[in-house]
Motif scaffolding. Sequence first.
Motif, PDB file in Angstrom:
ATOM      1  N   GLY A  47       0.857  -1.321  -0.055  1.00 12.78           N
ATOM      2  CA  GLY A  47      -0.098  -0.017  -0.064  1.00 12.78           C
ATOM      3  C   GLY A  47       0.789   1.171  -0.162  1.00 12.78           C
ATOM      4  O   GLY A  47       2.091   1.142  -0.095  1.00 12.78           O
ATOM      5  N   ALA A  48       0.161   2.440  -0.329  1.00 14.12           N
ATOM      6  CA  ALA A  48       0.895   3.507   0.044  1.00 14.12           C
ATOM      7  C   ALA A  48       1.628   3.853   1.294  1.00 14.12           C
ATOM      8  O   ALA A  48       2.651   4.455   1.227  1.00 14.12           O
ATOM      9  CB  ALA A  48       0.004   4.831  -0.196  1.00 14.12           C
ATOM     10  N   TRP A  49       1.063   3.408   2.297  1.00 16.38           N
ATOM     11  CA  TRP A  49       2.046   3.371   3.459  1.00 16.38           C
ATOM     12  C   TRP A  49       3.316   2.788   3.585  1.00 16.38           C
ATOM     13  O   TRP A  49       3.931   3.373   4.262  1.00 16.38           O
ATOM     14  CB  TRP A  49       1.110   2.907   4.734  1.00 16.38           C
ATOM     15  N   ALA A  50       3.342   1.724   3.018  1.00 16.62           N
ATOM     16  CA  ALA A  50       4.589   1.099   2.822  1.00 16.62           C
ATOM     17  C   ALA A  50       5.761   1.600   1.867  1.00 16.62           C
ATOM     18  O   ALA A  50       6.839   1.794   2.048  1.00 16.62           O
ATOM     19  CB  ALA A  50       4.495  -0.533   2.163  1.00 16.62           C
ATOM     20  N   ALA A  51       5.064   2.446   0.879  1.00 18.32           N
ATOM     21  CA  ALA A  51       5.858   3.131   0.034  1.00 18.32           C
ATOM     22  C   ALA A  51       6.582   4.337   0.731  1.00 18.32           C
ATOM     23  O   ALA A  51       7.542   4.751   0.627  1.00 18.32           O
ATOM     24  CB  ALA A  51       5.286   3.605  -1.214  1.00 18.32           C
ATOM     25  N   GLN A  52       5.667   5.093   1.524  1.00 20.32           N
ATOM     26  CA  GLN A  52       6.026   6.027   2.547  1.00 20.32           C
ATOM     27  C   GLN A  52       7.057   5.713   3.589  1.00 20.32           C
ATOM     28  O   GLN A  52       8.009   6.436   3.846  1.00 20.32           O
ATOM     29  CB  GLN A  52       4.810   6.725   2.921  1.00 20.32           C
ATOM     30  N   ALA A  53       6.626   4.400   4.238  1.00 22.90           N
ATOM     31  CA  ALA A  53       7.559   3.721   5.225  1.00 22.90           C
ATOM     32  C   ALA A  53       8.984   3.899   4.496  1.00 22.90           C
ATOM     33  O   ALA A  53       9.880   3.987   5.148  1.00 22.90           O
ATOM     34  CB  ALA A  53       7.008   2.924   5.767  1.00 22.90           C
ATOM     35  N   LEU A  54       9.121   2.934   3.452  1.00 24.74           N
ATOM     36  CA  LEU A  54      10.203   2.855   2.566  1.00 24.74           C
ATOM     37  C   LEU A  54      10.967   4.208   2.271  1.00 24.74           C
ATOM     38  O   LEU A  54      12.277   4.122   2.552  1.00 24.74           O
ATOM     39  CB  LEU A  54      10.087   1.852   1.556  1.00 24.74           C
ATOM     40  N   SER A  55      10.352   5.139   1.910  1.00 20.80           N
ATOM     41  CA  SER A  55      10.867   6.430   1.458  1.00 20.80           C
ATOM     42  C   SER A  55      11.629   6.954   2.699  1.00 20.80           C
ATOM     43  O   SER A  55      12.732   7.364   2.673  1.00 20.80           O
ATOM     44  CB  SER A  55       9.656   7.198   1.052  1.00 20.80           C
ATOM     45  N   VAL A  56      10.940   7.045   3.953  1.00 17.66           N
ATOM     46  CA  VAL A  56      11.754   7.657   5.399  1.00 17.66           C
ATOM     47  C   VAL A  56      12.575   6.766   5.510  1.00 17.66           C
ATOM     48  O   VAL A  56      13.817   7.272   5.994  1.00 17.66           O
ATOM     49  CB  VAL A  56      10.575   7.566   6.476  1.00 17.66           C
ATOM     50  N   PHE A  57      12.639   5.361   5.481  1.00 16.97           N
ATOM     51  CA  PHE A  57      13.735   4.441   5.934  1.00 16.97           C
ATOM     52  C   PHE A  57      14.781   4.892   4.923  1.00 16.97           C
ATOM     53  O   PHE A  57      16.047   4.718   5.575  1.00 16.97           O
ATOM     54  CB  PHE A  57      13.225   3.024   5.593  1.00 16.97           C
ATOM     55  N   VAL A  58      14.790   4.957   3.880  1.00 19.79           N
ATOM     56  CA  VAL A  58      15.961   5.455   2.922  1.00 19.79           C
ATOM     57  C   VAL A  58      16.303   6.842   3.191  1.00 19.79           C
ATOM     58  O   VAL A  58      17.638   7.027   3.215  1.00 19.79           O
ATOM     59  CB  VAL A  58      15.740   5.051   1.379  1.00 19.79           C
ATOM     60  N   ARG A  59      15.598   7.786   3.229  1.00 17.77           N
ATOM     61  CA  ARG A  59      15.833   9.180   3.503  1.00 17.77           C
ATOM     62  C   ARG A  59      16.791   9.392   4.713  1.00 17.77           C
ATOM     63  O   ARG A  59      17.673  10.021   4.625  1.00 17.77           O
ATOM     64  CB  ARG A  59      14.478  10.053   3.310  1.00 17.77           C
ATOM     65  N   LEU A  60      16.250   8.555   5.804  1.00 15.75           N
ATOM     66  CA  LEU A  60      17.046   8.757   6.860  1.00 15.75           C
ATOM     67  C   LEU A  60      18.470   7.756   6.941  1.00 15.75           C
ATOM     68  O   LEU A  60      19.269   7.918   7.922  1.00 15.75           O
ATOM     69  CB  LEU A  60      16.272   8.297   8.080  1.00 15.75           C
ATOM     70  N   ALA A  61      18.609   7.144   5.858  1.00 15.09           N
ATOM     71  CA  ALA A  61      20.103   6.430   5.686  1.00 15.09           C
ATOM     72  C   ALA A  61      19.997   5.193   6.777  1.00 15.09           C
ATOM     73  O   ALA A  61      21.218   4.847   6.939  1.00 15.09           O
ATOM     74  CB  ALA A  61      21.336   7.201   5.711  1.00 15.09           C
ATOM     75  N   ILE A  62      18.838   4.496   6.910  1.00 13.32           N
ATOM     76  CA  ILE A  62      18.761   3.589   8.127  1.00 13.32           C
ATOM     77  C   ILE A  62      19.471   2.304   7.435  1.00 13.32           C
ATOM     78  O   ILE A  62      20.210   1.887   8.235  1.00 13.32           O
ATOM     79  CB  ILE A  62      17.132   3.379   8.502  1.00 13.32           C
ATOM     80  N   PRO A  63      19.360   2.040   6.498  1.00 12.96           N
ATOM     81  CA  PRO A  63      20.249   0.789   5.724  1.00 12.96           C
ATOM     82  C   PRO A  63      21.589   0.804   6.015  1.00 12.96           C
ATOM     83  O   PRO A  63      22.320  -0.166   6.094  1.00 12.96           O
ATOM     84  CB  PRO A  63      19.650   0.842   4.427  1.00 12.96           C
TER      85      PRO A  63
END
Length: 71
Positions: free
Chosen positions: A3-19
């Motif tokens: 869903g859109a929520w997962a795409a947004q969560a992944l976007s924040v995940f990457v933007r914060l450089a968590i990986p």
Amino acid sequence: MLGAWAAQALSVFVRLAIPDVLKDEAMVPEALAEQVGADPDSLGRLLRALTSVDVVERLDSGGYRLTGMGQ
């Protein structure tokens, strides 16, 4: 399908450089939040959401680590 929520969560995940931070070791949300400059409670919710799409996994210690998909 995600869903859109997962795409947004992944976007924040990457933007914060968590990986990048989790690539070598598991971390508890509080320590990870300090590393990436995020609110610990909000980051904890994000990480819990990302466990449902197999991006991270929660360990018995309370820490989180990347899954194969999260890498």
